[in-house]
Every structure is written in structure tokens, then in C-alpha cells.
Design a protein around this motif. Structure first.
Motif, PDB file in Angstrom:
ATOM      1  N   VAL A  31     -21.046  -9.748  15.774  1.00  0.00           N
ATOM      2  CA  VAL A  31     -20.679  -9.898  17.172  1.00  0.00           C
ATOM      3  C   VAL A  31     -20.749  -8.552  17.888  1.00  0.00           C
ATOM      4  O   VAL A  31     -20.601  -7.487  17.276  1.00  0.00           O
ATOM      5  N   SER A  32     -20.978  -8.603  19.175  1.00  0.00           N
ATOM      6  CA  SER A  32     -21.060  -7.384  19.975  1.00  0.00           C
ATOM      7  C   SER A  32     -19.661  -6.867  20.281  1.00  0.00           C
ATOM      8  O   SER A  32     -18.677  -7.611  20.169  1.00  0.00           O
ATOM      9  N   PRO A  33     -19.541  -5.590  20.686  1.00  0.00           N
ATOM     10  CA  PRO A  33     -18.215  -5.059  21.052  1.00  0.00           C
ATOM     11  C   PRO A  33     -17.540  -5.884  22.139  1.00  0.00           C
ATOM     12  O   PRO A  33     -16.311  -6.035  22.141  1.00  0.00           O
ATOM     13  N   GLU A  34     -18.339  -6.414  23.070  1.00  0.00           N
ATOM     14  CA  GLU A  34     -17.758  -7.230  24.134  1.00  0.00           C
ATOM     15  C   GLU A  34     -17.208  -8.542  23.571  1.00  0.00           C
ATOM     16  O   GLU A  34     -16.127  -8.999  23.966  1.00  0.00           O
ATOM     17  N   GLU A  35     -17.948  -9.148  22.642  1.00  0.00           N
ATOM     18  CA  GLU A  35     -17.503 -10.393  22.035  1.00  0.00           C
ATOM     19  C   GLU A  35     -16.272 -10.189  21.148  1.00  0.00           C
ATOM     20  O   GLU A  35     -15.441 -11.087  21.004  1.00  0.00           O
ATOM     21  N   GLU A  36     -16.159  -9.013  20.574  1.00  0.00           N
ATOM     22  CA  GLU A  36     -15.031  -8.735  19.685  1.00  0.00           C
ATOM     23  C   GLU A  36     -13.693  -8.973  20.377  1.00  0.00           C
ATOM     24  O   GLU A  36     -12.749  -9.466  19.760  1.00  0.00           O
ATOM     25  N   GLN A  37     -13.598  -8.601  21.659  1.00  0.00           N
ATOM     26  CA  GLN A  37     -12.334  -8.721  22.372  1.00  0.00           C
ATOM     27  C   GLN A  37     -11.846 -10.159  22.405  1.00  0.00           C
ATOM     28  O   GLN A  37     -10.651 -10.424  22.383  1.00  0.00           O
TER      29      GLN A  37
END
Length: 653
Positions: A221-227
């Protein structure tokens, strides 16, 4: 790094956020024991052990009675006459299928109870974060390999537990999983897939919670999706989110068929790709060939760092490695060596990695020799022969026919197996007779869950467990004579749930009870184990001595001595064996007759004794017998008369 909402400390999302050198710098780690054969292990399910609400019947770490009203304690001690079999069996059983409430804080609260029992090493079921919303109270369905499940507590509480255990002289072994993670992704259509000649199945996506159809893309997952996904969705650390980490070949169908049992999912738990081995079916039982043809994956490197982290973070003393049979032996070998090297680098020279190796004793011994594992457990004939010898249904050994091979034959002359020391078996086999799933054993009951006589014979089994070769391990609740059993007739579906009662009571207490705890330090079995563990600690021969099954005789005539064997399927007799170390002999004996005390002649070593000398009773399940003596006489070489209480155990020296 991102801080988890229910924690006061930081949980890493990626392995590259962990600096092992920094974690270890300036610290002094708890040393390993000289020999794990000197230890007494205790295996517990964390969810089923303690919630720290119990009072009465036990004392704290300083020996002070624990009373009601202290820190919200509300669970009184179990009383058999008042509390047994009071719960609705169906409701009680259903309660045992999910989380019950044991915690790390509860375990820490009972360290005094365990120390007084004689325990020197805890084997704790997996503590890692499970798939959100699952009923994986057992801990084998990991979603985050870098965190503790909130049902149990926090990482900091695990570290504090280990520190407190070390202060009491108790080491900590964590149960770990390398073979698989939890049910963290869904196959296409969220359907179950069965292994089919190595075919890879399409994956729909990672799950957000248990049973969810897999709405998270099957990729890192991308850093944005991680949140949005952290901490409950997908799998962590993030390095494990790469699709190449997973075999994706469906559930094992043939549990003894190669390569099915290596490549398939362990039921719903998803198999990790630890590397590439030989796919030729002819290589199935050739462990050396499979090791030589193995190439490791990045996945294996990730998991090595994960479990190095837990040593560095929490000062863990050993690992129990789950489902070794289902791992490529090359992966086991690389993992074990990497863990040993790291542990030695921080001063743990004898860090142990104990492998659960099902599939028979021959496979277990070969796996130990080729992979570097320190010891094996889960060898089904060890627990079978120990339990049913004590119950009078197995040969102790030295049979006339191979089909009657007994418990003492497991610990053969080490030279027959090309081992240089008689101590090899003592340091490489974990012996126990109750456990959490009894793999390879058809029945699903604890020792005391089978028949009214089982309780009387429990001291005999404990004597065999604690005073024969091997690393002895007790399963939680045995010291309170837990009797978990699936008593359904004419039904081939057996349930592990019955083996996993709660020490702290709750809705699933042992003996079909609720709301009553079992930490009773006055229980006669607890006291028996405590005394025998202390004796074992005081006498080196009982831990490391050479071991000899002894001939016995009712008459004492030279031509009447024999190794006891079952007659008509039963053996109600004395089983005697010697432990000899540095010219000191300790004669141990148990009685498999639950109704009658027995007195027999038992052979001792002729070269160590002279006629007219005596041997004294150091220990007996009947304490009035201790201190009595028996004359050594010229019978079958040399022999003494020993008396053993019904279902009991004695030691003479």
C-alpha cells in the motif's frame, strides 16, 4: 513512524524503521541456561491463563495472601463440591470457542505461583496481533508481526513481563510462526481454495477484518493508503504486503503428501513463500536433498529480522517454532542459524529454538540433525507412550517384538544413533503428556479427562515426565488436575476447545464451571510437582544422568526378574528406572496400579553398590515413606525392595 491510538509507544510499520544495533546498544541481556535439560517448562495459552482478577488460594510474588478487594479482584477460588459441572454444557462450550480474557498483566501477576510450582521457563502461546475481528485467541493467525494483540496488552507489557520473570529466575520462550500468517487476504470471490497440483489461485485482495471479502488491493500500500488501513487492515510490517511473499495455492488437502504440505495454506491461514525448494515428489523425505536445493526468499529475510527484533526488544530467551513439518527444511536451517547468531551476539550463548515437528520420530530426529533446531516437541509417540504407560496400557520398553516398543525405547543408547553423548536425548526432546491440540493423537482429552482412575495415576505420569530424560514441559492446568475432554461417542470430529479451559474461570472454567479460578497452591498435585521439581533441581543425576529401565521381580529370585510388559492389554505393576551420573545412582519407580500399593524387587547397578548397604527413599507421593531405607541384596546382581503407593512415584538414593 506512527503512534497507535491505544499505545503510549511507537509501533513500526516497516522493518527499515528498526535499528537492531540501536536497540541493543548499552544493554545487558539475560543469559541462557547452561543446559535446557536442567529447566522445567510450562506451556500456557495466554488467553486462558489469568486476567489478574483472582483472589484466594494463592500468594503474590512476595508470598503474601491475595485477598478480595485488591485492585478490583472479583474471582474466588474454585471448590469442586460447589462449583463443578454447574454451567450449561452447550453455553460453556460455546464460550470456549472465542476470546476469554487472559492477559500479559495476569500472567505477570502469577509469577510467584509459577516459581513456587518449580517452573524455570515459560512457553507462552503467540502474543502477536491477530486478524481484526477473528476468534484467533490461540495466537496463530498473525496480522501484525511487530505488535502484541490488544486483547493481551501492549508491547511494553510484554517487555515488563519478561523483566519480572527474569527477576524470579524464570526464562521466557515465545511461540512463533514463520510458515504462515493469519487469514489476511481473500481468494477471488472470497471462496475457499484447495491445493491442486501447485496451481496458484487469483487473489481478490487483503482483508480489513476477519471474513471481509478482500477490499484492499493485493500489493504494497502507498503511504497515503496506510493512513486508512493502519493498524487493522492488510498485513504488517509493510514488506510482507508484496504479492510475491505468498504462495496462493489453497488449503492443504493431503497433510502427508509432498509437496502439498509444504506449499499449501494451513487451513485458512495463508502460507508465506520462504524460498524455492525442489518440487520433485521424490525429494519429499530426502531432507538433505531439499536443503541443498533450497534458495531463500526476501520473505524469509523479513521474518528473520522480525524475530531478531523481539529478542532485542523484549530480551526473549527462546522460541518455539510452529509447524516445522510444513516449512522447507532449508528455510528452517537458515532461520535457526540466523536467530542463533543474533542471540549469541547479544550474549545469549544457548538461546533455544524448539521445533514442533509432527510426522513421527524418525522425521523429527533427521530434521533436528540437518536444520540446527535445538530440540523437538510434538512427536506424537512421546506423549502417547508417556501418558498410556502411566495409565497401564503401554509397554515401558525392552520388548520382545517391535510392535511393543515403549517409552524408554525412545531414549536409546545414543551410540546406536551416532550421538556422542548419553545426554543427547536429554537436551533434544521435550517431553509432555498434555497439550493444546494433541496433533497425531486421535483423542481430545487431558490426562485426567479419561476415566475415574486417571487422577490417581497422575503422580505416576508426572514422575515419568520430570524424572526421565528430556526437557520436561507441563501444560497449564495439569497442576490443578484439569480434566478437559470431548466425551462425544461415535463421532470422529474432535474439538481442541476442550483442552483449553481457563485457569481464571470466566465463562469457560475447567470442570464445566464459571466464575471460579484454579490457582490453588494447596492442591495436592500442585504440591507434588513443587516438591518433585525441587528434588530435580537439587540432584544433577535426575536431570542429566544416564537412564536405564530396570528389571523387577515380585519374588526376588534371580530367574524371576523381567522388564514388565502388558498382559491382556494392561500393565498394573511397578515401572523402575535408574538415573546414574558420576557414579551416583537414583532409582525411580512408578506404580500403574491405581488401587493397590505394590512392593517389588528392583535391580540396581552391581558395580556401584555392595550387599549390606542401603538406599534411602528421598521422595514419595506418600510423604510418610520418605526417609525409610531398603537393604541392597545380591539378587539379579544387586537389587532393593521398593514400595510404591497406588498410582504413585518414588525416588531412592
Amino acid at each position: 513512524m506512527t503512534e497507535q491510538s491505544n499505545e503510549h509507544h511507537t509501533i513500526e510499520r516497516r522493518l527499515d524503521q528498526i535499528d537492531l544495533n540501536e536497540l541493543c546498544r548499552g544493554r545487558s541481556f539475560h543469559p541462557s541456561p547452561v543446559s535446557w535439560g536442567d529447566e522445567v517448562l510450562y506451556f500456557l495459552f495466554l488467553d486462558r491463563f489469568s486476567d489478574a482478577k483472582e483472589y484466594g488460594g494463592f500468594t503474590d510474588r512476595e508470598g503474601r495472601p491475595v485477598d478480595s478487594g485488591e485492585n478490583g479482584r472479583s474471582t474466588p477460588l474454585f471448590n469442586f463440591e460447589d462449583d463443578a459441572a454447574r454451567a450449561s454444557r452447550s453455553e460453556w462450550f460455546e464460550s470456549g470457542k472465542g476470546w476469554c480474557g487472559g492477559t500479559l498483566a495476569g500472567l505477570r501477576d502469577k509469577l510467584g505461583y509459577l516459581k513456587r510450582l518449580g517452573i524455570t521457563a515459560l512457553w507462552i502461546s503467540p502474543v502477536f496481533k491477530q486478524v481484526t475481528g477473528s476468534n484467533d485467541y490461540h495466537g496463530y493467525g498473525i496480522q501484525n508481526f511487530l505488535d502484541v494483540d490488544p486483547h493481551f496488552g501492549t508491547r511494553q507489557e510484554l517487555r515488563e513481563l519478561v523483566q519480572a520473570a527474569h527477576a524470579e529466575g524464570i526464562r521466557v520462550i515465545l511461540d512463533i510462526i514463520v510458515n504462515h500468517a493469519g487469514d489476511v487476504f481473500a481468494y477471488s470471490g472470497n471462496e475457499r481454495r484447495n491445493y491442486n497440483n501447485g496451481v496458484e489461485f487469483p487473489v481478490q485482495g487483503f482483508r480489513r477484518f476477519s471474513g471481509e471479502e478482500g477490499s484492499i488491493p493485493f500489493r504494497t500500500v502507498s503511504p497515503e493508503e496506510e493512513q486508512d488501513l493502519w493498524p487493522d487492515g492488510a498485513v504488517w510490517p509493510a514488506e510482507l504486503q508484496e504479492p510475491g511473499n505468498w504462495r496462493k495455492k489453497g488449503e492443504i488437502g493431503n497433510w502427508d503428501g509432498f509437496p502439498d504440505y509444504i506449499e499449501g495454506d494451513f487451513l485458512s491461514l495463508k502460507d508465506l513463500r520462504l524460498g524455492n525448494g525442489i518440487s520433485d515428489p521424490s525429494a519429499g523425505q530426502d531432507i538433505g536433498r531439499r536443503i541443498s536445493g533450497f534458495s531463500p526468499s526476501e520473505t524469509l529475510a523479513h521474518l528473520i529480522k522480525v524475530y531478531r527484533f523481539w529478542i532485542a526488544y523484549a530480551d526473549i530467551d527462546g522460541y518455539r517454532l510452529d509447524t516445522v513439518k510444513h516449512m522447507e527444511p532449508g528455510a528452517v536451517r537458515l532461520f535457526v542459524n540466523a536467530i542463533h547468531e543474533f542471540a549469541q551476539s547479544v550474549g545469549k550463548e544457548n538461546f533455544t529454538v524448539i521445533g514442533e515437528i509432527t510426522g513421527g520420530r524418525a522425521l523429527a530426529f533427521e530434521t533436528l540433525e540437518t536444520t540446527g533446531l535445538d530440540a523437538a516437541l510434538g512427536i506424537n509417540d512421546v506423549s502417547d507412550k508417556l501418558e498410556f504407560l502411566a495409565k497401564g496400557w503401554r509397554s515401558p520398553g525392552h520388548p520382545e517384538t517391535p510392535e511393543q516398543e515403549g517409552y524408554f525405547d525412545i531414549f536409546r543408547n545414543s551410540l546406536q544413533d551416532c550421538k556422542s553423548s548419553h545426554q543427547w536425548y536429554g537436551n533434544h526432546i521435550v517431553t509432555m503428556f498434555d497439550d493444546h491440540d494433541q496433533v497425531g493423537v486421535r483423542h481430545k482429552f487431558r490426562f485426567c479427562g479419561q476415566g475415574e482412575q486417571s487422577y490417581t495415576l497422575l503422580p505416576a505420569a508426572l514422575g515419568l515426565n520430570l524424572a526421565t530424560m528430556g526437557i520436561p514441559c507441563l501444560y497449564y492446568g495439569t497442576e490443578q488436575a484439569f480434566n478437559g475432554a470431548d466425551h462425544r461417542d461415535n463421532d470422529d470430529s474432535y474439538s481442541d476447545v476442550f483442552l483449553r479451559e481457563c485457569m481464571f474461570g470466566g465463562a469457560f472454567g475447567s470442570m464445566q464451571s464459571t466464575g471460579r479460578h484454579f490457582f490453588n497452591e494447596s492442591h495436592e498435585i500442585y504440591r507434588f510437582i513443587s516438591r518433585l521439581s525441587a528434588l530435580r533441581s537439587q540432584h544433577l543425576a535426575l536431570r542429566r544422568g544416564r537412564q536405564y529401565l530396570r528389571q523387577v521381580s515380585a519374588s526376588g529370585h534371580d530367574n524371576d526378574f523381567h522388564y514388565p510388559q502388558p498382559l491382556g492389554g494392561e500393565l498394573r505393576w511397578i515401572i523402575a528406572w535408574s538415573r546414574i551420573f558420576a557414579d551416583r545412582e537414583y532409582l525411580c519407580a512408578c506404580n500403574t496400579d491405581p488401587r493397590h500399593p505394590l512392593t517389588l524387587w528392583a535391580t540396581v547397578d552391581s558395580s556401584l553398590h555392595r550387599s549390606g548397604e542401603t538406599m534411602s527413599c528421598l521422595f514419595s507421593s506418600d510423604r510418610e515413606q520418605e526417609g525409610t531405607s531398603s537393604d541392597i541384596e545380591a539378587r539379579n546382581g544387586k537389587a532393593i525392595a521398593v514400595t510404591v503407593p497406588p498410582g504413585g512415584f518414588v525416588v531412592y538414593h
